[in-house]
Design a protein around this motif. Structure first.
Motif, PDB file in Angstrom:
ATOM      1  N   GLY A  16     -58.737 -14.001 -21.935  1.00  0.00           N
ATOM      2  CA  GLY A  16     -58.468 -12.686 -22.259  1.00  0.00           C
ATOM      3  C   GLY A  16     -59.239 -12.097 -23.421  1.00  0.00           C
ATOM      4  O   GLY A  16     -59.887 -13.057 -24.175  1.00  0.00           O
ATOM      5  N   GLY A  17     -59.338 -10.949 -23.680  1.00  0.00           N
ATOM      6  CA  GLY A  17     -59.971 -10.209 -24.914  1.00  0.00           C
ATOM      7  C   GLY A  17     -61.505 -10.628 -25.018  1.00  0.00           C
ATOM      8  O   GLY A  17     -62.161 -10.620 -23.921  1.00  0.00           O
ATOM      9  N   LEU A  18     -62.017 -10.961 -26.060  1.00  0.00           N
ATOM     10  CA  LEU A  18     -63.206 -11.149 -26.063  1.00  0.00           C
ATOM     11  C   LEU A  18     -63.722 -12.397 -25.749  1.00  0.00           C
ATOM     12  O   LEU A  18     -64.991 -12.691 -25.791  1.00  0.00           O
ATOM     13  CB  LEU A  18     -63.584 -11.038 -27.697  1.00  0.00           C
ATOM     14  CG  LEU A  18     -63.456  -9.783 -28.390  1.00  0.00           C
ATOM     15  CD1 LEU A  18     -63.561 -10.010 -30.184  1.00  0.00           C
ATOM     16  CD2 LEU A  18     -64.099  -8.743 -28.045  1.00  0.00           C
ATOM     17  N   GLN A  72     -60.389 -20.985 -33.530  1.00  0.00           N
ATOM     18  CA  GLN A  72     -59.110 -21.447 -32.841  1.00  0.00           C
ATOM     19  C   GLN A  72     -58.860 -20.653 -31.590  1.00  0.00           C
ATOM     20  O   GLN A  72     -59.166 -19.514 -31.524  1.00  0.00           O
ATOM     21  CB  GLN A  72     -57.957 -21.109 -33.954  1.00  0.00           C
ATOM     22  CG  GLN A  72     -58.237 -22.155 -35.150  1.00  0.00           C
ATOM     23  CD  GLN A  72     -56.961 -21.970 -36.092  1.00  0.00           C
ATOM     24  OE1 GLN A  72     -56.293 -20.988 -36.071  1.00  0.00           O
ATOM     25  NE2 GLN A  72     -56.560 -22.740 -36.816  1.00  0.00           N
ATOM     26  N   TYR A  73     -58.244 -21.399 -30.616  1.00  0.00           N
ATOM     27  CA  TYR A  73     -57.746 -20.746 -29.231  1.00  0.00           C
ATOM     28  C   TYR A  73     -56.274 -20.992 -28.995  1.00  0.00           C
ATOM     29  O   TYR A  73     -55.826 -22.165 -29.298  1.00  0.00           O
ATOM     30  CB  TYR A  73     -58.668 -21.115 -28.262  1.00  0.00           C
ATOM     31  CG  TYR A  73     -60.166 -21.063 -28.695  1.00  0.00           C
ATOM     32  CD1 TYR A  73     -60.951 -19.920 -28.409  1.00  0.00           C
ATOM     33  CD2 TYR A  73     -60.928 -22.228 -29.195  1.00  0.00           C
ATOM     34  CE1 TYR A  73     -62.280 -19.765 -28.885  1.00  0.00           C
ATOM     35  CE2 TYR A  73     -62.129 -22.038 -29.878  1.00  0.00           C
ATOM     36  CZ  TYR A  73     -62.718 -20.933 -29.229  1.00  0.00           C
ATOM     37  OH  TYR A  73     -64.171 -20.742 -29.701  1.00  0.00           O
ATOM     38  N   LEU A  74     -55.785 -20.112 -28.213  1.00  0.00           N
ATOM     39  CA  LEU A  74     -54.581 -20.328 -27.553  1.00  0.00           C
ATOM     40  C   LEU A  74     -54.918 -20.948 -26.152  1.00  0.00           C
ATOM     41  O   LEU A  74     -55.735 -20.114 -25.455  1.00  0.00           O
ATOM     42  CB  LEU A  74     -53.787 -19.050 -27.331  1.00  0.00           C
ATOM     43  CG  LEU A  74     -52.547 -19.128 -26.612  1.00  0.00           C
ATOM     44  CD1 LEU A  74     -51.353 -20.363 -27.223  1.00  0.00           C
ATOM     45  CD2 LEU A  74     -51.906 -17.724 -26.532  1.00  0.00           C
ATOM     46  N   PRO A  95     -56.468 -16.593 -30.590  1.00  0.00           N
ATOM     47  CA  PRO A  95     -55.311 -17.362 -31.389  1.00  0.00           C
ATOM     48  C   PRO A  95     -54.323 -16.378 -31.646  1.00  0.00           C
ATOM     49  O   PRO A  95     -53.058 -17.046 -31.477  1.00  0.00           O
ATOM     50  CB  PRO A  95     -56.065 -17.865 -32.633  1.00  0.00           C
ATOM     51  CG  PRO A  95     -57.231 -17.069 -32.815  1.00  0.00           C
ATOM     52  CD  PRO A  95     -57.821 -16.486 -31.489  1.00  0.00           C
ATOM     53  N   LEU A  96     -54.306 -15.155 -32.047  1.00  0.00           N
ATOM     54  CA  LEU A  96     -53.388 -14.616 -32.416  1.00  0.00           C
ATOM     55  C   LEU A  96     -53.493 -12.933 -32.048  1.00  0.00           C
ATOM     56  O   LEU A  96     -54.578 -12.776 -32.259  1.00  0.00           O
ATOM     57  CB  LEU A  96     -52.550 -14.807 -33.688  1.00  0.00           C
ATOM     58  CG  LEU A  96     -53.538 -14.670 -34.836  1.00  0.00           C
ATOM     59  CD1 LEU A  96     -53.700 -13.383 -35.462  1.00  0.00           C
ATOM     60  CD2 LEU A  96     -53.034 -15.557 -36.106  1.00  0.00           C
ATOM     61  N   LYS A  97     -52.293 -12.361 -32.155  1.00  0.00           N
ATOM     62  CA  LYS A  97     -52.525 -10.798 -32.008  1.00  0.00           C
ATOM     63  C   LYS A  97     -51.922 -10.376 -33.358  1.00  0.00           C
ATOM     64  O   LYS A  97     -50.813 -10.917 -33.635  1.00  0.00           O
ATOM     65  CB  LYS A  97     -51.589 -10.292 -30.835  1.00  0.00           C
ATOM     66  CG  LYS A  97     -52.170 -10.771 -29.503  1.00  0.00           C
ATOM     67  CD  LYS A  97     -51.503 -10.113 -28.326  1.00  0.00           C
ATOM     68  CE  LYS A  97     -52.049 -10.843 -27.192  1.00  0.00           C
ATOM     69  NZ  LYS A  97     -51.141 -10.501 -25.906  1.00  0.00           N
ATOM     70  N   GLY A  98     -52.463  -9.439 -34.127  1.00  0.00           N
ATOM     71  CA  GLY A  98     -52.126  -9.063 -35.345  1.00  0.00           C
ATOM     72  C   GLY A  98     -52.064  -7.662 -35.648  1.00  0.00           C
ATOM     73  O   GLY A  98     -52.640  -6.707 -34.918  1.00  0.00           O
ATOM     74  N   GLY A  99     -51.767  -7.670 -36.972  1.00  0.00           N
ATOM     75  CA  GLY A  99     -52.069  -6.170 -37.720  1.00  0.00           C
ATOM     76  C   GLY A  99     -51.415  -6.072 -38.659  1.00  0.00           C
ATOM     77  O   GLY A  99     -51.177  -6.513 -39.671  1.00  0.00           O
ATOM     78  N   PHE A 118     -57.950  -4.752 -37.160  1.00  0.00           N
ATOM     79  CA  PHE A 118     -56.623  -3.889 -37.618  1.00  0.00           C
ATOM     80  C   PHE A 118     -56.576  -3.591 -39.158  1.00  0.00           C
ATOM     81  O   PHE A 118     -56.440  -2.657 -39.777  1.00  0.00           O
ATOM     82  CB  PHE A 118     -55.307  -4.284 -37.105  1.00  0.00           C
ATOM     83  CG  PHE A 118     -54.164  -3.585 -37.249  1.00  0.00           C
ATOM     84  CD1 PHE A 118     -53.692  -2.457 -36.433  1.00  0.00           C
ATOM     85  CD2 PHE A 118     -53.236  -3.824 -38.256  1.00  0.00           C
ATOM     86  CE1 PHE A 118     -52.897  -1.362 -36.845  1.00  0.00           C
ATOM     87  CE2 PHE A 118     -52.256  -3.160 -38.814  1.00  0.00           C
ATOM     88  CZ  PHE A 118     -51.868  -1.801 -37.891  1.00  0.00           C
ATOM     89  N   ASN A 127     -49.738  -2.040 -32.052  1.00  0.00           N
ATOM     90  CA  ASN A 127     -50.309  -1.826 -33.415  1.00  0.00           C
ATOM     91  C   ASN A 127     -50.409  -0.270 -33.066  1.00  0.00           C
ATOM     92  O   ASN A 127     -50.808   0.201 -32.478  1.00  0.00           O
ATOM     93  CB  ASN A 127     -51.611  -2.185 -33.633  1.00  0.00           C
ATOM     94  CG  ASN A 127     -51.712  -3.976 -33.713  1.00  0.00           C
ATOM     95  OD1 ASN A 127     -52.174  -4.658 -32.845  1.00  0.00           O
ATOM     96  ND2 ASN A 127     -51.214  -4.382 -34.879  1.00  0.00           N
TER      97      ASN A 127
END
Lengths: 82, 417
Positions: A8-10, A47-49, A78-82, B151, B319
């Motif tokens: 997923g993602g990058l 780091q990876y999930l 590894p994480l989704k954040g904000g 973000f 977000n």
């Protein structure tokens, strides 16, 4: 043997060109998730999930578990954040 | 019943208050390792932009708030947890025992392994003390490089711009917000920032930072360099789990928790940025380092700690960001859903973009740019799993009709044909 790799993602950029977010990958029998991550070129310092057949695979087990034919390996940020 | 809560951010504070509401008699100790009243990191950019003062960053107001609730505030650091002894070890305070424990230790700012990151003038924007240092160092016209256009980087960008600094943003990936926006949206935000006078360098790596007199010399991967006064680093966060090593509490990237926010050890829970718990749409255990998840985790963990068995459906990644006046948002599986449809509509000239992803006829992810009035509705549609029926085909043709779809499918209004 063949396994399925989902990302997923990058992390998509590490799959063979044209794969999108998932692909079938030919790996050696007896290989581990950690070895596959190396084969794909994921930087070892990041780091990876990691998921194996839908379950979270903690970092300590990634070099120990031996993959089987048709396993589904998920590699995500590894994480989704904000 | 004796409760210890490690970490006094939003998850910890909400947990402590929920424990008190649920059990008037229990003992509650809230341990934080910063010498501050419990505050919100999310508020630091507003402090830097001088739209609030330090008091405005505090999660709760009134000197006696915690005392009145009988919450014992301790400033100390926990170095280990021994589940079998029901005890934690503190740097200053020896051992403390508990019946139930909440791990809400949050995360720390990750710094890339680049020479010069430890120099004076290279700052994170993570703690209140970081905020004070950045405020003292940056004035109108200061030359500032912001590393990272994620973000947090983009929120800090807004704050630094408000301080009137001469700002350059450097992002390693090929677009701004690479983890919350696709190329279309990321490009629009970049163009918007540039139109506001911010220099944006994407696909650019910082190779080194060196001291040169009073200034810092920052060198980029293409061989160019610049002289600046301050570097602010916003290159991601990592959960604070190091102190749990050897405790037997199961961790992956964060502390693994179940749908009750309980770890593999009975009576020990985790919440917020440090917790790796179920995601709403997939059930996969993920870390959602966002305040809405911290609040939900804190409340639900506390209810379970107090004996009110409460099931958590899972957290939704979301977000909402204001970048120099351009509002962007991302929700759930915005990056696509296996086997599901998706639709998007972009108007680059007016900085408007909407992308919706579906699982069958349910929206499971969205990106929006320049469309503030859609935000609450999209969140509601995802969280409640509203089946869109024939409205899905209409949205596939025109995603902007999401408001009509919401009204039709949830309120049975006059739109509801």
């Amino acid at each position: 043997m063949q396994i399925k790799v989902k990302t997923g993602g990058l992390l998509r950029r590490y799959l063979p060109e044209g794969s999108g977010s998932q692909c079938e990958l030919d790996v050696a029998a007896g290989t581990t998730p950690l070895a596959v991550m190396g084969q794909l070129g994921l930087p070892a310092e990041d780091q990876y999930l990691v998921m194996l057949n839908g379950e979270v695979l903690p970092a300590t087990q990634r070099g120990e578990i031996v993959l089987s034919e048709n396993d589904e390996l998920g590699l995500f940020p590894p994480l989704k954040g904000g | 019943m004796k409760h210890i809560v490690i970490g006094n951010g939003p998850a910890g504070v909400i947990a402590a208050e929920t424990l008190r509401r649920t059990d008037p008699k229990c003992a509650i100790t809230l341990i934080g390792d910063e010498p501050e009243a419990p505050y919100s990191r999310m508020a630091l950019p507003y402090l830097l932009a001088e739209s609030i003062n330090e008091d405005g960053t505090h999660l709760r107001h009134g000197a006696d708030h915690y005392k009145e609730l009988g919450i014992d505030i301790v400033t100390d650091q926990v170095t280990s947890v021994v589940p079998d002894k029901r005890s934690v070890t503190l740097v200053k305070g020896g051992e403390a025992t508990f019946d139930r424990l909440l791990i809400a230790t949050g995360s720390h700012a990750a710094r890339p392994p680049i020479p010069g990151m430890d120099l004076d003038g290279v700052e994170n924007c993570w703690t209140l003390e970081d905020g004070r240092r950045i405020a003292a160092a940056t004035k109108k016209g200061s030359r500032v490089v912001l590393m990272g256009a994620g973000f947090i980087g983009c929120i800090v960008l807004e704050a630094l711009a408000a301080r009137g600094v001469e700002l350059t943003v450097v992002e390693m990936e090929d677009r701004m917000l690479p983890r919350m926006m696709d190329h279309t949206g990321g490009e629009m935000i970049k163009r918007w920032c540039e139109s506001k006078g911010v220099t944006v360098l994407t696909a650019t790596k910082v190779e080194a930072i060196e001291q040169t007199g009073k200034a810092l010399k920052i060198s980029y991967g293409d061989g160019s360099s610049a002289e600046v006064d301050t570097v602010v680093c916003a290159t991601g966060v990592r959960p604070n789990v190091g102190f749990l090593e050897g405790s037997g509490i199961e961790t992956d990237l964060g502390v693994l928790v179940d749908n009750n926010l309980q770890t593999n050890k009975d009576g020990i829970y985790a919440a917020g940025d440090v917790a790796q718990g179920p995601e709403l749409l997939t059930g996969v255990k993920e870390i959602h380092a966002i305040q809405p998840t911290a609040s939900e985790h804190g409340r639900i963990a506390a209810l379970n700690m107090a004996g009110e068995a409460t099931h958590y459906r899972g957290s939704l990644s979301m977000n909402v960001l204001n970048t120099l006046g351009l509002v962007s948002s991302s929700f759930g599986l915005w990056d696509g859903n296996e086997g599901g449809d998706e639709t998007s509509l972009a108007d680059a000239d007016s900085y408007r973009y909407l992308r919706l992803t579906f699982r069958d006829d349910v929206i499971v992810g969205a990106l929006a740019l320049g469309l503030t009035h859609h935000v609450g509705i999209i969140r509601g549609l995802i969280q409640t799993g509203v089946k869109l029926g024939h409205w899905k085909d209409r949205l596939m043709k025109d995603p902007n009709r999401v408001m009509e779809a919401y009204l039709a499918r949830t309120h049975g209004s006059s739109f509801g044909y």
